[in-house]
Design a protein around this motif. Structure first.
Motif, mmCIF file in Angstrom:
data_model
loop_
_atom_site.group_PDB
_atom_site.id
_atom_site.type_symbol
_atom_site.label_atom_id
_atom_site.label_comp_id
_atom_site.label_asym_id
_atom_site.label_seq_id
_atom_site.Cartn_x
_atom_site.Cartn_y
_atom_site.Cartn_z
ATOM 1 N N PRO A 3 1.043 -1.168 -0.021
ATOM 2 C CA PRO A 3 0.138 -0.180 -0.030
ATOM 3 C C PRO A 3 0.840 1.238 0.040
ATOM 4 O O PRO A 3 1.947 1.303 0.676
ATOM 5 C CB PRO A 3 -0.787 -0.089 1.400
ATOM 6 C CG PRO A 3 0.035 -1.083 2.133
ATOM 7 C CD PRO A 3 0.890 -1.801 1.243
ATOM 8 N N THR A 4 0.242 2.420 -0.888
ATOM 9 C CA THR A 4 1.289 3.669 -0.637
ATOM 10 C C THR A 4 0.752 4.377 0.524
ATOM 11 O O THR A 4 -0.122 4.018 1.387
ATOM 12 C CB THR A 4 0.591 4.342 -1.850
ATOM 13 O OG1 THR A 4 -0.583 4.521 -1.857
ATOM 14 C CG2 THR A 4 0.736 3.584 -3.514
ATOM 15 N N LEU A 5 1.734 5.532 0.665
ATOM 16 C CA LEU A 5 1.466 6.207 1.810
ATOM 17 C C LEU A 5 0.095 6.886 1.941
ATOM 18 O O LEU A 5 -0.567 6.893 2.842
ATOM 19 C CB LEU A 5 2.408 7.445 1.753
ATOM 20 C CG LEU A 5 2.312 8.301 2.770
ATOM 21 C CD1 LEU A 5 2.772 7.692 4.192
ATOM 22 C CD2 LEU A 5 3.360 9.529 2.593
ATOM 23 N N ASP A 6 -0.549 7.242 0.573
ATOM 24 C CA ASP A 6 -1.945 7.633 0.800
ATOM 25 C C ASP A 6 -2.886 6.599 1.175
ATOM 26 O O ASP A 6 -3.769 7.330 2.076
ATOM 27 C CB ASP A 6 -2.210 8.213 -0.823
ATOM 28 C CG ASP A 6 -3.562 8.830 -0.874
ATOM 29 O OD1 ASP A 6 -3.914 9.856 0.013
ATOM 30 O OD2 ASP A 6 -4.234 8.539 -1.829
ATOM 31 N N GLU A 7 -2.899 5.586 0.856
ATOM 32 C CA GLU A 7 -3.505 4.411 1.214
ATOM 33 C C GLU A 7 -3.767 4.344 2.836
ATOM 34 O O GLU A 7 -4.709 4.335 3.323
ATOM 35 C CB GLU A 7 -3.466 3.426 0.450
ATOM 36 C CG GLU A 7 -3.782 3.581 -0.954
ATOM 37 C CD GLU A 7 -3.336 2.254 -1.916
ATOM 38 O OE1 GLU A 7 -3.773 1.988 -2.988
ATOM 39 O OE2 GLU A 7 -2.300 1.502 -1.330
ATOM 40 N N LYS A 8 -2.364 4.408 3.205
ATOM 41 C CA LYS A 8 -2.195 4.168 4.647
ATOM 42 C C LYS A 8 -2.760 4.919 5.396
ATOM 43 O O LYS A 8 -3.607 4.877 6.592
ATOM 44 C CB LYS A 8 -0.882 4.014 5.021
ATOM 45 C CG LYS A 8 0.013 2.748 4.552
ATOM 46 C CD LYS A 8 1.490 2.626 5.075
ATOM 47 C CE LYS A 8 2.094 1.553 4.426
ATOM 48 N NZ LYS A 8 3.644 1.616 4.521
ATOM 49 N N LEU A 9 -2.775 6.328 5.000
ATOM 50 C CA LEU A 9 -3.033 7.544 5.722
ATOM 51 C C LEU A 9 -4.986 7.551 5.759
ATOM 52 O O LEU A 9 -5.328 7.987 6.574
ATOM 53 C CB LEU A 9 -2.511 8.925 5.078
ATOM 54 C CG LEU A 9 -0.929 8.995 5.552
ATOM 55 C CD1 LEU A 9 -0.631 10.392 4.755
ATOM 56 C CD2 LEU A 9 -0.852 9.186 6.991
ATOM 57 N N ARG A 10 -5.271 7.164 4.562
ATOM 58 C CA ARG A 10 -6.588 7.218 4.340
ATOM 59 C C ARG A 10 -7.276 6.051 5.314
ATOM 60 O O ARG A 10 -8.328 6.060 5.828
ATOM 61 C CB ARG A 10 -7.092 6.952 3.144
ATOM 62 C CG ARG A 10 -6.664 8.048 2.112
ATOM 63 C CD ARG A 10 -7.295 7.619 0.515
ATOM 64 N NE ARG A 10 -8.695 7.670 0.711
ATOM 65 C CZ ARG A 10 -9.332 7.048 -0.349
ATOM 66 N NH1 ARG A 10 -8.803 6.321 -1.503
ATOM 67 N NH2 ARG A 10 -10.751 6.818 -0.399
ATOM 68 N N PHE A 11 -6.355 4.930 5.476
ATOM 69 C CA PHE A 11 -7.027 3.931 6.316
ATOM 70 C C PHE A 11 -7.136 4.348 7.696
ATOM 71 O O PHE A 11 -8.012 3.959 8.545
ATOM 72 C CB PHE A 11 -6.262 2.612 6.170
ATOM 73 C CG PHE A 11 -6.504 1.387 6.850
ATOM 74 C CD1 PHE A 11 -7.863 0.659 6.841
ATOM 75 C CD2 PHE A 11 -5.761 1.231 7.833
ATOM 76 C CE1 PHE A 11 -7.932 -0.320 7.435
ATOM 77 C CE2 PHE A 11 -6.022 -0.017 8.870
ATOM 78 C CZ PHE A 11 -7.203 -0.548 8.666
ATOM 79 N N ILE A 12 -5.926 4.986 8.267
ATOM 80 C CA ILE A 12 -5.720 5.433 9.775
ATOM 81 C C ILE A 12 -6.698 6.231 9.959
ATOM 82 O O ILE A 12 -7.209 6.095 11.082
ATOM 83 C CB ILE A 12 -4.208 5.847 9.866
ATOM 84 C CG1 ILE A 12 -3.375 4.616 9.714
ATOM 85 C CG2 ILE A 12 -4.202 6.508 11.131
ATOM 86 C CD1 ILE A 12 -1.735 4.948 9.661
ATOM 87 N N VAL A 13 -6.875 7.531 9.161
ATOM 88 C CA VAL A 13 -7.883 8.460 9.303
ATOM 89 C C VAL A 13 -9.178 7.781 9.247
ATOM 90 O O VAL A 13 -10.132 8.180 10.240
ATOM 91 C CB VAL A 13 -7.730 9.575 8.327
ATOM 92 C CG1 VAL A 13 -9.039 10.524 8.511
ATOM 93 C CG2 VAL A 13 -6.379 10.232 8.619
ATOM 94 N N GLY A 14 -9.465 6.963 8.693
ATOM 95 C CA GLY A 14 -10.929 6.298 8.316
ATOM 96 C C GLY A 14 -11.151 5.605 9.563
ATOM 97 O O GLY A 14 -12.353 5.666 10.090
ATOM 98 N N VAL A 15 -10.227 4.942 10.156
ATOM 99 C CA VAL A 15 -10.541 3.921 11.156
ATOM 100 C C VAL A 15 -10.657 4.706 12.421
ATOM 101 O O VAL A 15 -11.431 4.483 13.340
ATOM 102 C CB VAL A 15 -9.243 2.702 11.358
ATOM 103 C CG1 VAL A 15 -9.306 2.375 12.713
ATOM 104 C CG2 VAL A 15 -9.358 1.792 10.399
ATOM 105 N N THR A 16 -9.899 5.659 12.485
ATOM 106 C CA THR A 16 -9.878 6.862 13.768
ATOM 107 C C THR A 16 -11.151 7.424 13.943
ATOM 108 O O THR A 16 -11.911 7.469 14.889
ATOM 109 C CB THR A 16 -8.814 7.707 13.790
ATOM 110 O OG1 THR A 16 -7.423 7.068 13.707
ATOM 111 C CG2 THR A 16 -8.879 8.513 14.904
#
Length: 110
Positions: A3-16
């Motif tokens: 996964p790219t950085l954008d995908e990781k950030l979207r996942f973390i923000v979405g879960v939070t």
């Protein structure tokens, strides 16, 4: 696939944001079910609490849906789509009179 950085950030923000929304719903349900309410109406503190929580929860739901629906069209280095229709179509001049500039330019290139 890494996964790219954008995908990781979207996942973390979405879960939070999803966990925050679940926490808000849990606190509201707890305050309705387990906290003693007056016989008539609702406690004044609960009225103010719900006035405060309502816009926060609305914002979280909207932002969460925006994150999940957001497009990834801004990726740098993404390959062009396969089967580009403009690349495989050969344009020819079929009209009468003098051909337009794009026809004469292509004839001089070939």
């Amino acid at each position: 696939m890494k996964p790219t950085l954008d995908e990781k950030l979207r996942f973390i923000v979405g879960v939070t944001m999803a966990l925050t929304l679940v926490g808000i719903v849990g606190v509201v349900l707890y305050s309705l079910v387990f906290v003693t309410q007056p016989m008539v109406g609702q406690a004044p503190n609960d009225v103010e609490f719900f006035k405060l929580i309502n816009p926060i929860a609305t914002f979280l739901v909207g932002a969460l849906s925006g994150i999940m629906v957001g497009t990834q069209s801004g990726k740098v280095g993404s390959p062009p789509p396969a089967g580009d229709p403009q690349g495989s179509v050969k344009q020819t001049w079929t009209g009468s009179g003098t051909p337009p500039k794009w026809v004469t330019d292509k004839e001089t290139e070939e």
